[in-house]
Design a protein around this motif. Structure first.
Motif, PDB file in Angstrom:
ATOM      1  N   TYR A  47       0.830  -1.206   0.000  1.00 23.92           N
ATOM      2  CA  TYR A  47       0.000   0.000   0.000  1.00 23.92           C
ATOM      3  C   TYR A  47       0.866   1.259   0.000  1.00 23.92           C
ATOM      4  N   LYS A  48       1.954   1.240   0.760  1.00 17.60           N
ATOM      5  CA  LYS A  48       2.836   2.412   0.798  1.00 17.60           C
ATOM      6  C   LYS A  48       3.543   2.622  -0.538  1.00 17.60           C
ATOM      7  N   SER A  49       3.749   1.551  -1.286  1.00 19.09           N
ATOM      8  CA  SER A  49       4.458   1.689  -2.556  1.00 19.09           C
ATOM      9  C   SER A  49       3.510   1.674  -3.756  1.00 19.09           C
ATOM     10  N   LYS A  50       2.240   1.982  -3.550  1.00 18.18           N
ATOM     11  CA  LYS A  50       1.284   1.967  -4.662  1.00 18.18           C
ATOM     12  C   LYS A  50       1.609   3.047  -5.695  1.00 18.18           C
ATOM     13  N   ASP A  51       2.152   4.178  -5.256  1.00 18.14           N
ATOM     14  CA  ASP A  51       2.552   5.209  -6.223  1.00 18.14           C
ATOM     15  C   ASP A  51       3.701   4.719  -7.093  1.00 18.14           C
ATOM     16  N   LEU A  52       4.615   3.995  -6.504  1.00 20.10           N
ATOM     17  CA  LEU A  52       5.723   3.421  -7.268  1.00 20.10           C
ATOM     18  C   LEU A  52       5.202   2.418  -8.297  1.00 20.10           C
ATOM     19  N   LYS A  91       2.268   2.392  -9.641  1.00 22.85           N
ATOM     20  CA  LYS A  91       1.561   3.166 -10.667  1.00 22.85           C
ATOM     21  C   LYS A  91       2.557   3.783 -11.653  1.00 22.85           C
ATOM     22  N   LYS A  92       3.662   4.328 -11.142  1.00 22.97           N
ATOM     23  CA  LYS A  92       4.666   4.929 -12.033  1.00 22.97           C
ATOM     24  C   LYS A  92       5.349   3.878 -12.895  1.00 22.97           C
ATOM     25  N   GLU A 143       2.768   3.112 -15.635  1.00 22.39           N
ATOM     26  CA  GLU A 143       2.482   4.216 -16.557  1.00 22.39           C
ATOM     27  C   GLU A 143       3.701   4.637 -17.363  1.00 22.39           C
ATOM     28  N   ASN A 144       4.897   4.352 -16.898  1.00 21.26           N
ATOM     29  CA  ASN A 144       6.100   4.666 -17.673  1.00 21.26           C
ATOM     30  C   ASN A 144       6.445   3.574 -18.686  1.00 21.26           C
ATOM     31  N   GLU A 198      -2.405   3.273 -18.590  1.00 24.35           N
ATOM     32  CA  GLU A 198      -2.845   4.198 -17.556  1.00 24.35           C
ATOM     33  C   GLU A 198      -3.603   3.395 -16.489  1.00 24.35           C
TER      34      GLU A 198
END
Length: 167
Positions: free
Chosen positions: A122-127, A129-130, A133-134, A147
């Motif tokens: 959960y803490k690394s969900k932004d990672l 996502k990136k 998306e990259n 996306e």
């Protein structure tokens, strides 16, 4: 000073002999009652000892079940499976094989999240996502970008993606 001569009077003799007989009878009654009480309490103590042993066995069983339950819960609070789904593949007229291959490549990219605890994921969900998306995907000689539309973090990490042309 002298002791009064009570031994010559029969009334006093009866009084003292009555006291002696009464004392003996009361002593016998006391011993009987004390013995009955002692036996009753000994029986009660034995029953309580048996109950304590039984409860200790129950406690051991509960503790073992609790430990096994904790082991199962530890397994449940880790990510065990990753599901990736592309929702709009029909819009670009992509075949199911290329869609499946794209989903599998995304799974491979984020496979490091398998067997991680839910808090870390959960803490690394932004990672995550990136990372997704990259990623640029080439399907049928066209480049697409991915996306993330929805991400659900639980024992199964579910990710819904949309695919768009890369400009």
């Amino acid at each position: 000073m002298r002791i009064p001569p009570y031994y010559r009077r029969p009334a006093w003799q009866r009084f003292f002999s009555g006291m002696a007989v009464g004392g003996a009878i009361s002593w016998v009654i006391f011993l009987y009652i004390f013995g009955v009480w002692q036996e009753k309490h000994t029986h009660k103590i034995r029953l309580q000892e048996d109950e304590i042993l039984e409860l200790k066995k129950d406690i051991n069983i509960w503790q073992q079940e609790y430990k096994e339950s904790n082991k199962r819960n530890i397994e449940q609070i880790t990510v065990q499976k990753i599901n990736v789904r592309i929702t709009n593949w029909e819009k670009y007229k992509l075949d199911q094989l290329s869609t499946f291959e794209t989903e599998e490549s995304v799974k491979d990219d984020i496979s490091m999240m398998l067997a991680k605890d839910l808090e870390t994921v959960y803490k690394s969900k932004d990672l995550i996502k990136k990372i997704i998306e990259n990623k640029r995907v080439k399907i049928n000689n066209k480049r697409y970008k991915l996306e993330v539309k929805e991400m659900i973090v639980y024992t199964t990490l579910s990710i819904e993606l949309e695919i768009n042309f890369d400009e």
